[in-house]
Design a protein around this motif. Structure first.
Motif, mmCIF file in Angstrom:
data_model
loop_
_atom_site.group_PDB
_atom_site.id
_atom_site.type_symbol
_atom_site.label_atom_id
_atom_site.label_comp_id
_atom_site.label_asym_id
_atom_site.label_seq_id
_atom_site.Cartn_x
_atom_site.Cartn_y
_atom_site.Cartn_z
ATOM 1 N N UNK A 270 74.078 41.306 67.968
ATOM 2 C CA UNK A 270 72.958 40.447 68.338
ATOM 3 C C UNK A 270 73.497 39.311 69.197
ATOM 4 N N UNK A 271 72.796 39.011 70.289
ATOM 5 C CA UNK A 271 73.174 37.910 71.170
ATOM 6 C C UNK A 271 72.111 36.829 71.136
ATOM 7 N N UNK A 272 72.557 35.585 71.102
ATOM 8 C CA UNK A 272 71.660 34.428 71.189
ATOM 9 C C UNK A 272 71.998 33.684 72.476
ATOM 10 N N UNK A 273 71.011 33.592 73.388
ATOM 11 C CA UNK A 273 71.181 32.873 74.649
ATOM 12 C C UNK A 273 70.393 31.571 74.575
ATOM 13 N N UNK A 274 71.038 30.463 74.937
ATOM 14 C CA UNK A 274 70.403 29.150 74.859
ATOM 15 C C UNK A 274 70.526 28.475 76.210
ATOM 16 N N UNK A 275 69.385 28.054 76.766
ATOM 17 C CA UNK A 275 69.367 27.415 78.077
ATOM 18 C C UNK A 275 68.315 26.319 78.088
ATOM 19 N N UNK A 276 68.549 25.234 78.839
ATOM 20 C CA UNK A 276 67.554 24.156 78.894
ATOM 21 C C UNK A 276 66.288 24.622 79.598
ATOM 22 N N UNK A 277 65.160 24.091 79.132
ATOM 23 C CA UNK A 277 63.899 24.342 79.819
ATOM 24 C C UNK A 277 63.849 23.442 81.047
ATOM 25 N N UNK A 278 63.771 24.045 82.217
ATOM 26 C CA UNK A 278 63.812 23.294 83.470
ATOM 27 C C UNK A 278 62.456 22.644 83.735
ATOM 28 N N UNK A 299 61.864 34.914 71.123
ATOM 29 C CA UNK A 299 62.011 33.673 71.896
ATOM 30 C C UNK A 299 61.396 32.519 71.122
ATOM 31 N N UNK A 300 62.105 31.394 71.083
ATOM 32 C CA UNK A 300 61.568 30.158 70.526
ATOM 33 C C UNK A 300 62.075 28.980 71.350
ATOM 34 N N UNK A 301 61.456 27.820 71.165
ATOM 35 C CA UNK A 301 61.873 26.621 71.880
ATOM 36 C C UNK A 301 62.318 25.578 70.866
ATOM 37 N N UNK A 302 63.431 24.892 71.174
ATOM 38 C CA UNK A 302 63.963 23.858 70.292
ATOM 39 C C UNK A 302 64.603 22.768 71.134
ATOM 40 N N UNK A 303 64.154 21.529 70.942
ATOM 41 C CA UNK A 303 64.734 20.381 71.651
ATOM 42 C C UNK A 303 64.823 20.632 73.159
ATOM 43 N N UNK A 304 63.708 21.111 73.725
ATOM 44 C CA UNK A 304 63.638 21.392 75.168
ATOM 45 C C UNK A 304 64.643 22.438 75.628
ATOM 46 N N UNK A 305 64.983 23.333 74.709
ATOM 47 C CA UNK A 305 65.844 24.457 75.049
ATOM 48 C C UNK A 305 65.139 25.760 74.680
ATOM 49 N N UNK A 306 65.327 26.745 75.518
ATOM 50 C CA UNK A 306 64.809 28.075 75.259
ATOM 51 C C UNK A 306 65.884 28.881 74.544
ATOM 52 N N UNK A 307 65.539 29.427 73.386
ATOM 53 C CA UNK A 307 66.473 30.219 72.593
ATOM 54 C C UNK A 307 65.970 31.662 72.595
ATOM 55 N N UNK A 308 66.734 32.533 73.195
ATOM 56 C CA UNK A 308 66.368 33.952 73.280
ATOM 57 C C UNK A 308 67.357 34.765 72.450
ATOM 58 N N UNK A 309 66.845 35.467 71.471
ATOM 59 C CA UNK A 309 67.684 36.287 70.600
ATOM 60 C C UNK A 309 67.407 37.754 70.898
ATOM 61 N N UNK A 310 68.463 38.486 71.203
ATOM 62 C CA UNK A 310 68.340 39.882 71.623
ATOM 63 C C UNK A 310 69.303 40.733 70.807
ATOM 64 N N UNK A 311 68.820 41.827 70.250
ATOM 65 C CA UNK A 311 69.740 42.661 69.482
ATOM 66 C C UNK A 311 69.146 43.970 69.055
#
Length: 328
Positions: A270-278, A299-311
């Protein structure tokens, strides 16, 4: 005539009964794990070339693979035979993906092994904590005798697996991801030659692509990090899953480096990708997204970051892992 047929029928009956008994007898855990280790190491030890088919969700795609091992390591070429042309050349962990239609070359250092038939990392005994490993009968695949191995999950947090393993080399001939009795996705060789001689020029991209000045090369970099270097932590995880690595990567279509956390239960990853919401862009829509085969996305949003979990795990597991991500 009846006197000749009766012994023959009795022989078939006894043979069938012995087969049922043999298949029903419990196999030792050590012997089953030995097969797992063979599957993991075989792709690094043998030359092989052939054509395999991927099937999932009524979609089918065929690819040709050529793999060579020598004193300098591993060399491999995988060419997708359907749709737009895609060719991957690999020299140990260095990869180049050629897209002739768009005249682009993507380069990347492979940090995780996951290409059929090289589907297993080096497993530890921990795999037995999450799966019951069962040795089943043998079946022929692509003209070779294959030993069937079943990995049955001990809970509903993961899928099951069915492997057809070449009895001599340990190379995977066929692999299926199972949701109980249902096949979610499957890889299978239609034709393969094992341990034959392979011309090194076949695996040289310079021999296949001359004068590439009109091509654009895009280097996808990966920076592996030490434990705790990322600003993210994982809370309570589903049973059996542990963090394998954390890194920063620049991915296709992303202007900034993306934080990447990898987890595994020794089989599923499982991979978790975290990137800021532009700013001035649409916010990510939280929820589940379907992909082909065994892959699920959350996909969820936390502290203005997009968290995408793929697996390659069920939806409930992908959500548990995605929700476990916390800002340090």
């Amino acid at each position: 005539m009846k006197n000749h047929i009766l012994p023959f029928l009795l022989l078939l009956l006894v043979s069938a009964f012995q087969t049922v008994i043999a298949e029903s007898q419990p196999q030792s855990s050590d012997k089953a794990f030995d097969w797992i280790q063979k599957v993991a190491t075989a792709p690094r030890q043998y030359n092989y070339s052939g054509t395999f088919v991927y099937y999932a969700d009524n979609y089918m795609e065929s690819s040709q693979v050529t793999h060579k091992v020598d004193h300098e390591g591993e060399f491999e070429k995988i060419e997708v035979l359907d749709g737009s042309t895609r060719i991957v050349f690999r020299n140990n962990d260095e990869m180049k993906c050629y897209l002739p239609d768009s005249k682009k070359i993507y380069t990347e250092k492979r940090w995780f092994r996951k290409f059929f038939p090289d589907l297993l990392p080096q497993p530890s005994e921990r795999i037995k904590e999450n799966y019951n490993i069962q040795i089943k009968k043998q079946e022929r695949v692509a003209g070779y005798d294959g030993q069937i191995l079943m990995l049955v999950p001990k809970d509903n947090l993961r899928y099951g697996y069915k492997f057809w393993i070449h009895v001599d080399s340990g190379l995977l001939l066929k692999a299926a991801v199972m949701d109980k009795e249902n096949i979610i996705e499957q890889f299978a060789f239609a034709q393969i030659e094992i341990d034959g001689e392979i011309d090194a020029s076949i695996l040289d991209p310079d021999s296949s692509f001359k004068a590439t000045k009109n091509w654009k090369t895009i280097n996808l970099s990966t920076v592996l990090l030490d434990e705790g270097e990322l600003a993210w932590r994982l809370g309570k995880l589903p049973s059996g899953f542990k963090k394998v690595a954390e890194m920063k990567r620049n991915l296709v279509g992303k202007s900034l480096m993306v934080d990447h956390i990898v987890l595994s239960d020794e089989l599923a990853s499982v991979s978790v990708f975290i990137e800021p919401v532009i700013k001035d862009t649409s916010s990510p829509v939280p929820g589940f997204y379907s992909s082909r085969g065994a892959i699920n996305i959350y996909v969820r949003e936390l502290e203005n970051n997009k968290i995408t979990t793929v697996g390659e795990v069920p939806l409930n597991t992908i959500k548990l892992i995605g929700d476990a991500v916390r800002l340090q």
